[in-house]
Design an enzyme around this catalytic site. Structure first.
Site, PDB file in Angstrom:
ATOM      1  N   ASP A  10      -2.428  21.287   1.588  1.00 21.13           N
ATOM      2  CA  ASP A  10      -3.306  21.232   2.726  1.00 21.13           C
ATOM      3  C   ASP A  10      -4.662  22.081   2.410  1.00 21.13           C
ATOM      4  O   ASP A  10      -4.448  22.661   1.371  1.00 21.13           O
ATOM      5  CB  ASP A  10      -2.748  21.887   3.947  1.00 21.13           C
ATOM      6  CG  ASP A  10      -3.287  21.962   5.215  1.00 21.13           C
ATOM      7  OD1 ASP A  10      -4.175  20.846   5.318  1.00 21.13           O
ATOM      8  OD2 ASP A  10      -3.061  22.714   5.963  1.00 21.13           O
ATOM      9  N   SER A  11      -5.503  21.821   3.345  1.00 19.39           N
ATOM     10  CA  SER A  11      -6.653  22.954   3.351  1.00 19.39           C
ATOM     11  C   SER A  11      -6.360  24.401   3.356  1.00 19.39           C
ATOM     12  O   SER A  11      -7.210  25.195   3.036  1.00 19.39           O
ATOM     13  CB  SER A  11      -7.837  22.338   4.089  1.00 19.39           C
ATOM     14  OG  SER A  11      -7.183  22.562   5.356  1.00 19.39           O
ATOM     15  N   TYR A  42     -11.849  21.688   6.093  1.00 22.77           N
ATOM     16  CA  TYR A  42     -12.279  20.586   5.310  1.00 22.77           C
ATOM     17  C   TYR A  42     -13.086  19.813   6.307  1.00 22.77           C
ATOM     18  O   TYR A  42     -14.130  18.999   6.059  1.00 22.77           O
ATOM     19  CB  TYR A  42     -11.252  19.760   4.696  1.00 22.77           C
ATOM     20  CG  TYR A  42     -10.529  20.076   3.511  1.00 22.77           C
ATOM     21  CD1 TYR A  42     -11.149  21.072   2.937  1.00 22.77           C
ATOM     22  CD2 TYR A  42      -9.553  19.219   2.764  1.00 22.77           C
ATOM     23  CE1 TYR A  42     -10.510  21.549   1.433  1.00 22.77           C
ATOM     24  CE2 TYR A  42      -9.180  19.750   1.581  1.00 22.77           C
ATOM     25  CZ  TYR A  42      -9.569  20.736   0.877  1.00 22.77           C
ATOM     26  OH  TYR A  42      -9.121  21.135  -0.260  1.00 22.77           O
ATOM     27  N   CYS A  73      -2.043  17.605   5.603  1.00 20.12           N
ATOM     28  CA  CYS A  73      -3.152  17.758   6.198  1.00 20.12           C
ATOM     29  C   CYS A  73      -3.583  16.382   6.669  1.00 20.12           C
ATOM     30  O   CYS A  73      -3.657  15.217   5.956  1.00 20.12           O
ATOM     31  CB  CYS A  73      -4.275  17.893   4.861  1.00 20.12           C
ATOM     32  SG  CYS A  73      -5.805  18.354   5.668  1.00 20.12           S
ATOM     33  N   ASN A  74      -3.691  16.218   8.055  1.00 21.85           N
ATOM     34  CA  ASN A  74      -4.187  15.105   8.745  1.00 21.85           C
ATOM     35  C   ASN A  74      -5.728  14.465   8.248  1.00 21.85           C
ATOM     36  O   ASN A  74      -5.901  13.262   8.152  1.00 21.85           O
ATOM     37  CB  ASN A  74      -4.180  15.051   9.979  1.00 21.85           C
ATOM     38  CG  ASN A  74      -2.817  15.176  11.073  1.00 21.85           C
ATOM     39  OD1 ASN A  74      -2.061  14.165  11.131  1.00 21.85           O
ATOM     40  ND2 ASN A  74      -2.244  16.586  10.701  1.00 21.85           N
ATOM     41  N   THR A  75      -6.462  15.410   7.965  1.00 23.70           N
ATOM     42  CA  THR A  75      -7.788  14.939   7.666  1.00 23.70           C
ATOM     43  C   THR A  75      -7.831  14.145   6.420  1.00 23.70           C
ATOM     44  O   THR A  75      -8.553  13.210   6.253  1.00 23.70           O
ATOM     45  CB  THR A  75      -8.509  16.341   7.524  1.00 23.70           C
ATOM     46  OG1 THR A  75      -8.661  16.910   8.811  1.00 23.70           O
ATOM     47  CG2 THR A  75     -10.197  15.832   7.463  1.00 23.70           C
ATOM     48  N   GLU A 152      -6.768  30.500  10.229  1.00 16.97           N
ATOM     49  CA  GLU A 152      -7.000  30.990   8.991  1.00 16.97           C
ATOM     50  C   GLU A 152      -7.171  32.535   9.278  1.00 16.97           C
ATOM     51  O   GLU A 152      -6.893  33.434   8.180  1.00 16.97           O
ATOM     52  CB  GLU A 152      -8.099  30.369   8.278  1.00 16.97           C
ATOM     53  CG  GLU A 152      -7.934  28.816   7.772  1.00 16.97           C
ATOM     54  CD  GLU A 152      -6.499  28.979   6.986  1.00 16.97           C
ATOM     55  OE1 GLU A 152      -6.427  29.660   6.222  1.00 16.97           O
ATOM     56  OE2 GLU A 152      -5.815  27.910   7.068  1.00 16.97           O
ATOM     57  N   CYS A 184      -3.458  17.736  13.480  1.00 19.19           N
ATOM     58  CA  CYS A 184      -3.857  18.814  12.588  1.00 19.19           C
ATOM     59  C   CYS A 184      -2.910  19.841  12.407  1.00 19.19           C
ATOM     60  O   CYS A 184      -2.357  20.348  13.155  1.00 19.19           O
ATOM     61  CB  CYS A 184      -5.170  19.504  12.848  1.00 19.19           C
ATOM     62  SG  CYS A 184      -5.591  20.827  12.070  1.00 19.19           S
ATOM     63  N   THR A 185      -2.384  19.814  11.248  1.00 21.86           N
ATOM     64  CA  THR A 185      -1.157  20.639  11.110  1.00 21.86           C
ATOM     65  C   THR A 185      -1.166  22.291  11.332  1.00 21.86           C
ATOM     66  O   THR A 185      -0.316  22.891  11.518  1.00 21.86           O
ATOM     67  CB  THR A 185      -0.675  20.490   9.384  1.00 21.86           C
ATOM     68  OG1 THR A 185      -1.680  20.928   8.455  1.00 21.86           O
ATOM     69  CG2 THR A 185      -0.016  19.409   9.323  1.00 21.86           C
ATOM     70  N   HIS A 186      -2.844  22.632  11.331  1.00 23.74           N
ATOM     71  CA  HIS A 186      -2.840  23.993  11.722  1.00 23.74           C
ATOM     72  C   HIS A 186      -2.535  24.063  13.467  1.00 23.74           C
ATOM     73  O   HIS A 186      -2.223  25.413  13.512  1.00 23.74           O
ATOM     74  CB  HIS A 186      -4.176  24.510  11.774  1.00 23.74           C
ATOM     75  CG  HIS A 186      -4.825  24.617  10.190  1.00 23.74           C
ATOM     76  ND1 HIS A 186      -4.803  23.657   9.213  1.00 23.74           N
ATOM     77  CD2 HIS A 186      -5.211  25.863   9.810  1.00 23.74           C
ATOM     78  CE1 HIS A 186      -5.374  24.375   8.096  1.00 23.74           C
ATOM     79  NE2 HIS A 186      -5.521  25.771   8.340  1.00 23.74           N
TER      80      HIS A 186
HETATM   81  N1  DGL Z   1      -4.503  21.268   8.330  1.00 20.88           N
HETATM   82  C1  DGL Z   1      -5.632  20.540   8.340  1.00 20.88           C
HETATM   83  C2  DGL Z   1      -5.337  18.939   8.969  1.00 20.88           C
HETATM   84  O1  DGL Z   1      -4.073  18.767   9.403  1.00 20.88           O
HETATM   85  C3  DGL Z   1      -6.933  20.965   8.836  1.00 20.88           C
HETATM   86  C4  DGL Z   1      -8.084  20.348   8.105  1.00 20.88           C
HETATM   87  C5  DGL Z   1      -9.436  21.256   8.051  1.00 20.88           C
HETATM   88  O2  DGL Z   1      -9.442  21.964   6.994  1.00 20.88           O
HETATM   89  O3  DGL Z   1     -10.267  21.080   8.661  1.00 20.88           O
HETATM   90  O4  DGL Z   1      -6.167  18.246   9.244  1.00 20.88           O
END
Ligand code: DGL
Length: 275
Positions: A10-11, A42, A73-75, A152, A184-186
């Site tokens: 993931d990011s 990201y 990461c969904n993105t 973060e 978004c996993t965050h």
């Molecule tokens: N956890 C990432 C997701 O699921 C975050 C993407 C990002 O860094 O913007 O999309």
């Protein structure tokens, strides 16, 4: 083959919620996770750069000779899935498709809310996949750009994060959705706030669980599931800070076989083998 690791990336810290669920469901597996925290978020980058960073992460993880990969990461799932699949060249589970499938099973009124990064919302991927799986579904999407930086920073509790989360939920409440995708996993770190604000009758789809079920079934059906011995979790990150240690301590309090190691972005660029 079954003793080879499963690589996950993931990011940033969002992906650890997926690793925790994978490890819970498959305790004998070895997981290698990479978080590109030096370059998060990201979502504010161009699709080209997101693809490049995702391929760098995948190339680095490929060195661990995985039997499978998980894009947590969904993105990246929305923007760079085929490129990552090509780099890893092992079966790859992404978080977006199992989450969308779980949402279509959960909704009763065919109104689904999607909270996601602005890159994922712009791509319209959830809406397209949801409509393919459940024609006629009404999808209300909301970009939430402030949530990833809060995670973060380790700032997920208290009045300010709560009011930011509530601010993003207005459109979903108005649209009377009965199911919400945390796209978004965050956003997993805000699950309780979101559930509280949406009310008990709204289902929040569990992305880490949906991805874990998909991987578990795949490994099982391909006789690749590790069934004995203690599993392990190796965490690599392009930036290691206290927030990372705190999240690891919270999510993996029952795991003894866990390590954290820094990887420089220069090292990542060297691993790259762009398709
Ligand atoms: N956890 C990432 C997701 O699921 C975050 C993407 C990002 O860094 O913007 O999309």
């Amino acid at each position: 083959m079954s003793e080879h690791p499963i690589v996950v990336f993931d990011s940033g810290l969002g992906g650890l919620t997926v690793v925790a669920a994978l490890h819970r469901m498959m305790p004998h597996e070895h997981f290698v996770f990479f978080a590109d925290r030096a370059r998060v978020p990201y979502a504010s980058l161009s699709p080209n750069l997101i693809t490049r960073y995702a391929c760098e992460s995948a190339s680095f993880l490929k060195e661990h000779e995985p039997k499978a990969g998980v894009i947590a990461c969904n993105t990246v799932s929305a923007v760079a899935l085929p490129e990552v699949e090509r780099v890893l060249s092992v079966p790859v589970i992404n978080v977006l498709h199992p989450t969308a499938a779980a949402a279509t099973r959960a909704t009763k009124n065919k109104r689904i809310g999607v909270l996601a990064t602005s890159a994922t919302v712009k791509r319209n991927t959830y809406s397209l996949v949801l409509n393919e799986l459940l024609p006629g579904v009404e999808v209300t999407s909301q970009g939430c750009p402030l949530l990833v930086p809060l995670v973060e920073d380790g700032w997920t509790e208290g009045d300010i994060p709560r009011s930011i989360v509530e601010h993003y939920l207005g459109g979903l409440i108005e649209a009377k959705v009965d199911t919400v995708v945390l796209g978004c996993t965050h956003y997993e770190y805000f699950r309780e706030h979101i559930q509280h604000a949406m009310g008990p009758n709204v289902t929040l789809v569990d992305t880490p669980l949906a991805a874990s079920v998909e991987l578990d079934q795949w490994l099982e059906s391909h006789h690749s599931l590790e069934r004995t011995g203690p599993g392990s979790v190796k965490v690599f990150s392009s930036d290691v800070t206290d927030a990372l240690y705190r999240v690891v301590e919270t999510l993996f309090s029952n795991t003894s076989n866990i390590s954290i190691e820094a990887v420089s972005v220069e090292r990542l660029a060297k691993a790259v083998a762009l398709p």
